[in-house]
Design a protein around this motif. Structure first.
Motif, PDB file in Angstrom:
ATOM      1  N   SER A  60       0.832  -1.210   0.000  1.00  0.00           N
ATOM      2  CA  SER A  60       0.000   0.000   0.000  1.00  0.00           C
ATOM      3  C   SER A  60       0.864   1.256   0.000  1.00  0.00           C
ATOM      4  O   SER A  60       0.539   2.240  -0.675  1.00  0.00           O
ATOM      5  CB  SER A  60      -0.927   0.014   1.225  1.00  0.00           C
ATOM      6  OG  SER A  60      -1.756  -1.114   1.220  1.00  0.00           O
ATOM      7  N   ASP A  95      -4.804   0.683   4.706  1.00  0.00           N
ATOM      8  CA  ASP A  95      -4.618   1.132   3.332  1.00  0.00           C
ATOM      9  C   ASP A  95      -5.201   2.524   3.150  1.00  0.00           C
ATOM     10  O   ASP A  95      -4.645   3.374   2.494  1.00  0.00           O
ATOM     11  CB  ASP A  95      -5.310   0.170   2.361  1.00  0.00           C
ATOM     12  CG  ASP A  95      -4.587  -1.159   2.303  1.00  0.00           C
ATOM     13  OD1 ASP A  95      -3.473  -1.227   2.853  1.00  0.00           O
ATOM     14  OD2 ASP A  95      -5.126  -2.103   1.727  1.00  0.00           O
ATOM     15  N   GLU A 144      -4.123  -4.266  -5.678  1.00  0.00           N
ATOM     16  CA  GLU A 144      -3.299  -4.776  -4.574  1.00  0.00           C
ATOM     17  C   GLU A 144      -3.967  -5.994  -3.960  1.00  0.00           C
ATOM     18  O   GLU A 144      -5.104  -5.930  -3.520  1.00  0.00           O
ATOM     19  CB  GLU A 144      -3.131  -3.691  -3.492  1.00  0.00           C
ATOM     20  CG  GLU A 144      -2.331  -4.206  -2.293  1.00  0.00           C
ATOM     21  CD  GLU A 144      -2.305  -3.226  -1.098  1.00  0.00           C
ATOM     22  OE1 GLU A 144      -2.544  -2.020  -1.296  1.00  0.00           O
ATOM     23  OE2 GLU A 144      -2.040  -3.705   0.023  1.00  0.00           O
TER      24      GLU A 144
HETATM   25 MG   LIG Z   1      -1.912  -3.102   2.058  1.00  0.00          MG
END
Ligand SMILES: [Mg+2]
Ligand SMILES: Nc1nc2c(ncn2[C@@H]2O[C@H](COP(=O)(O)OP(=O)(O)O)[C@@H](O)[C@H]2O)c(=O)[nH]1
Length: 299
Positions: A60, A95, A144
């Motif tokens: 992240s 995140d 992600e």
């Molecule tokens: Mg992450």
């Protein structure tokens, strides 16, 4: 259905509210979602870049750094998926904090995907959601995913370019790297290169990577994502790999993988363990249980 046609038109204009609504429709399989997917214009070519690797590797933070480098000139979407922790909002919250400076940026769309059910399901869902995001005129789409179990291997079949983020570990531990990782990485990123073991790790990883004789030479890049060190090189490698794909056969292979996942998900749509258990229980009690008979009734 008219309202869905309208939604598709708005998507094509890059309207974020429509994009968010369309993703929610697909994510939750709300009425009309099949119609939506089947009526999306095809042939969108926005590169999808998978960022995978173990929890805490700095994925992240790296995405945040990539955003910082890209957003002045490019439109970027970020999807974050964590199949390992369906009920753990902590990871998503983390995140959110790490990318918070870009949450309201007009060139950035960030969305966390709730994952429910089986991993295969997550995979098919992500493909469907990416189809939607592809409509909204981004220059880059980052996905992600936490590198746990099968999920990080699956992302390779979905993303055009798969970046595997690792952190330096002492000595020869590169050798014990999880099976399959070498094969899926288009780009290796050794993050937290501010650590002492980084150079040894990079050297070991590079020598492993160079044993591989594919036509794409997998780069091993050092990053300190928290300090935006190495980010430019990552972007350069992504662009280079995108160009490589255009001239290679990988594109077909990627589409084969996608179709495979979607067929699998559709075939399994009405197959549930609890129903199977129920049928077995009934048939056993009636004395007419037959393994293949039951299987045939399900396929
Ligand atoms: Mg992450
Ligand atoms: N020392 C150091 N820490 C980092 C670096 N990149 C990320 N971190 C830290 O590592 C932790 C996990 O980062 P995060 O981006 O959430 O990892 P993710 O789980 O892979 O998404 C955070 O506390 C980051 O600040 C780096 O390059 N060097």
């Amino acid at each position: 259905l008219q309202s869905i046609d309208f939604l598709i038109t708005n998507l094509a204009q890059g309207n974020y509210a429509s994009l968010a609504r369309a993703i929610t429709m697909v994510e939750n399989e709300l009425p009309g979602y099949d119609y939506l997917l089947r009526n999306l214009p095809t042939n969108r070519n926005t590169p999808v870049i998978g960022i995978t690797g173990p929890p805490g590797a700095g994925k992240s933070t790296l995405v945040n750094s990539l955003l910082q480098a890209l957003v002045s000139k490019h439109k970027v979407a970020v999807l974050s998926v964590d199949p390992s922790s369906p009920f753990n909002l902590g990871a998503l919250l983390g995140d959110r904090i790490r990318m918070s400076e870009f949450y309201l940026h007009p060139n950035v769309f960030i969305r966390s995907l709730a994952s429910r059910g089986a991993l295969g399901g997550v995979c098919a869902k992500l493909i469907e959601i990416l189809e939607v995001v592809q409509q909204a005129n981004f220059d880059y789409i980052f996905a992600e995913t936490v590198g746990v179990g099968q999920s990080e291997l699956d992302i390779a079949g979905i993303a055009n370019t798969t970046c595997v983020v690792m952190v330096p570990e002492a000595g020869d531990e590169v050798q014990t790297m999880k099976a399959g990782i070498m094969e899926i990485a288009d780009i290796f990123i050794v993050n937290k290169a501010d650590r002492a073991e980084a150079d040894t790790f990079v050297r070991n990883l590079t020598s492993l990577v160079h044993d591989n004789t594919s036509e794409w030479a997998v780069p091993v890049l050092k990053c300190v994502a928290t300090k935006h060190v190495g980010t430019a090189e990552v972007i350069e490698a992504i662009v280079k790999h995108t160009h490589f794909l255009i001239t290679s056969d990988r594109k077909i292979q990627l589409l084969v993988d996608k179709v495979f996942h979607l067929v699998q998900a559709q075939r399994m749509r009405n197959v549930h363990r609890s129903d199977i258990g129920e049928k077995i229980r009934t048939q056993l009690s009636q004395g007419n249980f037959n393994l293949y008979g039951l299987v045939d009734s399900l396929v």
